[in-house]
Design a protein around this motif. Structure first.
Motif, PDB file in Angstrom:
ATOM      1  N   ASP A 128     -47.553 -12.867 -91.819  1.00  0.00           N
ATOM      2  CA  ASP A 128     -47.405 -12.795 -93.170  1.00  0.00           C
ATOM      3  C   ASP A 128     -47.109 -13.705 -93.221  1.00  0.00           C
ATOM      4  N   PRO A 129     -47.600 -14.755 -94.327  1.00  0.00           N
ATOM      5  CA  PRO A 129     -47.049 -16.104 -94.830  1.00  0.00           C
ATOM      6  C   PRO A 129     -45.393 -16.175 -95.725  1.00  0.00           C
ATOM      7  N   ALA A 130     -44.932 -14.896 -95.995  1.00  0.00           N
ATOM      8  CA  ALA A 130     -43.013 -14.618 -96.148  1.00  0.00           C
ATOM      9  C   ALA A 130     -42.562 -15.133 -94.639  1.00  0.00           C
ATOM     10  N   LEU A 131     -43.208 -15.027 -93.777  1.00  0.00           N
ATOM     11  CA  LEU A 131     -42.565 -14.648 -92.556  1.00  0.00           C
ATOM     12  C   LEU A 131     -42.511 -16.043 -92.004  1.00  0.00           C
ATOM     13  N   GLY A 132     -44.056 -16.865 -92.414  1.00  0.00           N
ATOM     14  CA  GLY A 132     -44.282 -17.600 -91.990  1.00  0.00           C
ATOM     15  C   GLY A 132     -43.211 -18.911 -92.385  1.00  0.00           C
ATOM     16  N   LEU A 133     -43.549 -19.204 -93.309  1.00  0.00           N
ATOM     17  CA  LEU A 133     -42.426 -19.675 -94.271  1.00  0.00           C
ATOM     18  C   LEU A 133     -41.046 -19.801 -94.019  1.00  0.00           C
ATOM     19  N   ALA A 134     -40.046 -18.283 -93.873  1.00  0.00           N
ATOM     20  CA  ALA A 134     -38.919 -18.294 -93.091  1.00  0.00           C
ATOM     21  C   ALA A 134     -38.575 -18.601 -91.659  1.00  0.00           C
ATOM     22  N   LEU A 135     -40.232 -18.985 -91.021  1.00  0.00           N
ATOM     23  CA  LEU A 135     -40.339 -19.569 -89.867  1.00  0.00           C
ATOM     24  C   LEU A 135     -40.038 -20.940 -89.865  1.00  0.00           C
ATOM     25  N   LEU A 136     -40.578 -21.379 -90.981  1.00  0.00           N
ATOM     26  CA  LEU A 136     -41.097 -23.182 -90.961  1.00  0.00           C
ATOM     27  C   LEU A 136     -39.586 -23.531 -91.456  1.00  0.00           C
ATOM     28  N   ARG A 137     -38.966 -22.912 -92.407  1.00  0.00           N
ATOM     29  CA  ARG A 137     -38.029 -23.534 -92.836  1.00  0.00           C
ATOM     30  C   ARG A 137     -36.783 -23.044 -92.304  1.00  0.00           C
ATOM     31  N   GLY A 138     -36.450 -22.308 -91.412  1.00  0.00           N
ATOM     32  CA  GLY A 138     -35.845 -21.944 -90.171  1.00  0.00           C
ATOM     33  C   GLY A 138     -35.521 -23.158 -88.758  1.00  0.00           C
ATOM     34  N   ALA A 139     -36.620 -23.792 -88.643  1.00  0.00           N
ATOM     35  CA  ALA A 139     -36.912 -24.219 -87.396  1.00  0.00           C
ATOM     36  C   ALA A 139     -36.621 -25.514 -87.667  1.00  0.00           C
ATOM     37  N   LEU A 140     -37.293 -26.215 -89.649  1.00  0.00           N
ATOM     38  CA  LEU A 140     -36.849 -27.296 -90.217  1.00  0.00           C
ATOM     39  C   LEU A 140     -35.527 -27.454 -90.334  1.00  0.00           C
ATOM     40  N   LEU A 141     -34.504 -26.517 -91.475  1.00  0.00           N
ATOM     41  CA  LEU A 141     -33.150 -26.565 -90.931  1.00  0.00           C
ATOM     42  C   LEU A 141     -32.564 -26.798 -88.803  1.00  0.00           C
ATOM     43  N   ASP A 142     -33.285 -26.310 -88.605  1.00  0.00           N
ATOM     44  CA  ASP A 142     -32.427 -26.861 -87.211  1.00  0.00           C
ATOM     45  C   ASP A 142     -32.933 -27.489 -86.287  1.00  0.00           C
ATOM     46  N   LEU A 143     -34.445 -28.704 -86.458  1.00  0.00           N
ATOM     47  CA  LEU A 143     -34.408 -29.460 -85.969  1.00  0.00           C
ATOM     48  C   LEU A 143     -33.607 -31.082 -87.650  1.00  0.00           C
TER      49      LEU A 143
END
Length: 195
Positions: A155-170
């Protein structure tokens, strides 16, 4: 005169590029015209003449940052699996985790947060625009037109949420290994669910 009505100007373009490089190094949240002008070989008066106001200058810099980000992400997606969602997410993550892009991503985060806390200022709409930008790119990589998902599909929305969340963590921790492991775990889970 608003940003859209200003005629093209080589000097304005040159100062936009210099100011953008300055913003990548110093951020935009506390931008002051005098130090900016001094650093880029101009004056506050010239900047105000060319951009109309500090807000319009910030809008121009945000537009420049968005264009940079979109161009880079499109290139990454095209090279790394435009028709394969997992490959597209991996390629996007590799670009995000690369330290060479850190200043652009910090600038993005500053503008994103500011657009939420000051929705009527020069930051207005930036957060929503970048969500739409990234979601559109991921949806293209997923090969969908309407946004319908079936159970187990990536799901692109879940992919986006994952990438954004991982980016904030990073960005907060600098722990690329842990954030990358989370991205890979998501892709493993979605790949197993789709089989």
């Amino acid at each position: 005169m608003t940003e859209q009505k200003r005629p093209p100007s080589a000097r304005r373009d040159e100062l936009t590029e210099r100011a953008y490089r300055y913003a990548l190094e110093h951020g935009l949240t506390e931008l002051s015209l005098r130090p900016l002008a001094a650093a880029i070989g101009s004056s506050p008066r010239v900047l105000l003449f060319l951009f109309g106001s500090k807000d319009e200058l910030i809008r121009a810099l945000l537009a420049r940052a968005r264009a940079d980000e979109l161009t880079a992400l499109r290139r990454v997606l095209e090279a790394g699996g435009h028709d394969d969602f997992a490959a597209a997410v991996r390629a996007t993550w590799r670009w995000l985790v690369d330290p060479a892009h850190r200043s652009l991503l910090v600038l993005w985060l500053q503008a994103y947060a500011r657009s939420l806390s000051e929705p009527d200022g020069p930051w207005a709409g930036f957060a929503r625009q970048t969500v739409e930008d990234w979601l559109g790119l991921l949806a293209d990589a997923h090969g969908e037109a309407g946004g319908d998902h079936h159970a187990g599909d990536a799901d692109p929305a879940l992919g986006l949420a994952l990438l954004r969340g991982a980016l904030l963590d990073l960005l907060a921790t600098g722990d690329a290994e842990r954030a990358t492991a989370a991205v890979e775990r998501y892709l493993d889970l979605t790949g197993a669910a789709a089989r």
